[in-house]
Design a protein around this motif. Structure first.
Motif, mmCIF file in Angstrom:
data_model
loop_
_atom_site.group_PDB
_atom_site.id
_atom_site.type_symbol
_atom_site.label_atom_id
_atom_site.label_comp_id
_atom_site.label_asym_id
_atom_site.label_seq_id
_atom_site.Cartn_x
_atom_site.Cartn_y
_atom_site.Cartn_z
ATOM 1 N N PRO A 1 29.371 26.340 45.526
ATOM 2 C CA PRO A 1 29.966 25.540 46.602
ATOM 3 C C PRO A 1 31.389 25.105 46.252
ATOM 4 N N GLY A 2 32.281 25.270 47.214
ATOM 5 C CA GLY A 2 33.669 24.876 47.010
ATOM 6 C C GLY A 2 34.524 25.918 46.311
ATOM 7 N N TRP A 3 33.932 26.996 45.866
ATOM 8 C CA TRP A 3 34.675 28.032 45.140
ATOM 9 C C TRP A 3 34.662 29.381 45.869
ATOM 10 N N ARG A 4 34.176 29.417 47.074
ATOM 11 C CA ARG A 4 34.091 30.684 47.806
ATOM 12 C C ARG A 4 35.477 31.307 48.041
ATOM 13 N N TRP A 5 36.499 30.467 48.022
ATOM 14 C CA TRP A 5 37.854 30.940 48.244
ATOM 15 C C TRP A 5 38.299 31.971 47.203
ATOM 16 N N ALA B 1 24.653 44.714 38.025
ATOM 17 C CA ALA B 1 25.338 44.035 36.923
ATOM 18 C C ALA B 1 26.837 44.100 37.177
ATOM 19 N N PHE B 2 27.487 42.955 37.074
ATOM 20 C CA PHE B 2 28.932 42.870 37.219
ATOM 21 C C PHE B 2 29.516 42.435 35.887
ATOM 22 N N PHE B 3 30.700 42.948 35.549
ATOM 23 C CA PHE B 3 31.322 42.704 34.256
ATOM 24 C C PHE B 3 32.743 42.199 34.429
ATOM 25 N N ARG B 4 33.277 41.635 33.349
ATOM 26 C CA ARG B 4 34.667 41.184 33.251
ATOM 27 C C ARG B 4 35.054 40.295 34.435
ATOM 28 N N SER B 5 36.176 40.574 35.057
ATOM 29 C CA SER B 5 36.648 39.717 36.146
ATOM 30 C C SER B 5 35.703 39.760 37.346
ATOM 31 N N ASP B 6 35.061 40.888 37.573
ATOM 32 C CA ASP B 6 34.097 40.963 38.680
ATOM 33 C C ASP B 6 32.943 39.990 38.472
ATOM 34 N N ALA B 7 32.511 39.822 37.220
ATOM 35 C CA ALA B 7 31.423 38.884 36.926
ATOM 36 C C ALA B 7 31.865 37.457 37.225
ATOM 37 N N ALA B 8 33.030 37.083 36.736
ATOM 38 C CA ALA B 8 33.520 35.722 36.961
ATOM 39 C C ALA B 8 33.706 35.443 38.452
ATOM 40 N N LEU B 9 34.296 36.379 39.173
ATOM 41 C CA LEU B 9 34.520 36.180 40.604
ATOM 42 C C LEU B 9 33.210 36.148 41.378
ATOM 43 N N THR B 10 32.236 36.946 40.960
ATOM 44 C CA THR B 10 30.931 36.936 41.620
ATOM 45 C C THR B 10 30.269 35.578 41.463
ATOM 46 N N VAL B 11 30.295 35.051 40.254
ATOM 47 C CA VAL B 11 29.688 33.737 40.009
ATOM 48 C C VAL B 11 30.428 32.667 40.796
ATOM 49 N N LEU B 12 31.742 32.583 40.618
ATOM 50 C CA LEU B 12 32.514 31.537 41.294
ATOM 51 C C LEU B 12 32.358 31.589 42.805
ATOM 52 N N SER B 13 32.380 32.775 43.377
ATOM 53 C CA SER B 13 32.308 32.890 44.838
ATOM 54 C C SER B 13 30.940 32.494 45.388
ATOM 55 N N ASN B 14 29.968 32.296 44.519
ATOM 56 C CA ASN B 14 28.641 31.848 44.950
ATOM 57 C C ASN B 14 28.399 30.363 44.658
#
Length: 140
Positions: free
Chosen positions: A90-94, A75-88
């Motif tokens: 397409p086009g947001w891995r950056w 389980a990831f929370f706060r900014s780690d959750a958002a970054l985990t989702v975005l980095s998975n």
């Protein structure tokens, strides 16, 4: 705060969000529109399933101050959750480079938005109702 790998939540790539928060609901629609592989599923903290998940990971379902994502058995929370989702997505891995920003700073910005989200973005009377396509990805 993460779930132990030895006892992961049975559903992976699951996003827990505040279903009455306009900003949070828009976040879910943003993710769903870009998740072409349809890997992520969603559950509102106000649903029975979402409440059980929130309790399992230590989020107060009556006054949630974070969203969460279960990914890779953790389980990831706060900014780690958002970054985990975005980095998975397409086009947001950056966005992985944003992990270089110190976590206390990232979480402070996240917390500021979270504390004022209803005042800034508004609040629904009830959880938003997804369209038919997205409803298949919602766990209640």
């Amino acid at each position: 705060m993460t779930l132990r790998k030895t006892s992961p939540w049975p559903d992976d790539d699951l996003i827990l969000y505040d279903g009455v928060c306009v900003f949070c609901s828009r976040w879910i629609r943003f993710v769903a529109a870009r998740d072409v592989e349809r890997r992520f599923r969603f559950t509102a903290i106000q649903s029975g399933y979402g409440t059980r998940l929130a309790q399992a990971v230590g989020i107060n379902s009556d006054d949630p101050d974070t969203n969460a994502v279960i990914h890779g058995g953790e389980a990831f929370f706060r900014s780690d959750a958002a970054l985990t989702v975005l980095s998975n997505l397409p086009g947001w891995r950056w966005v992985r480079v944003l992990r270089a920003v110190p976590k206390p700073l990232r979480d402070a910005v996240y917390g500021l938005v979270a504390r004022h989200r209803y005042r800034i973005f508004g609040k629904y009377e009830a959880c938003f109702v997804p369209d038919a396509e997205m409803r298949a990805r919602v766990m209640e």
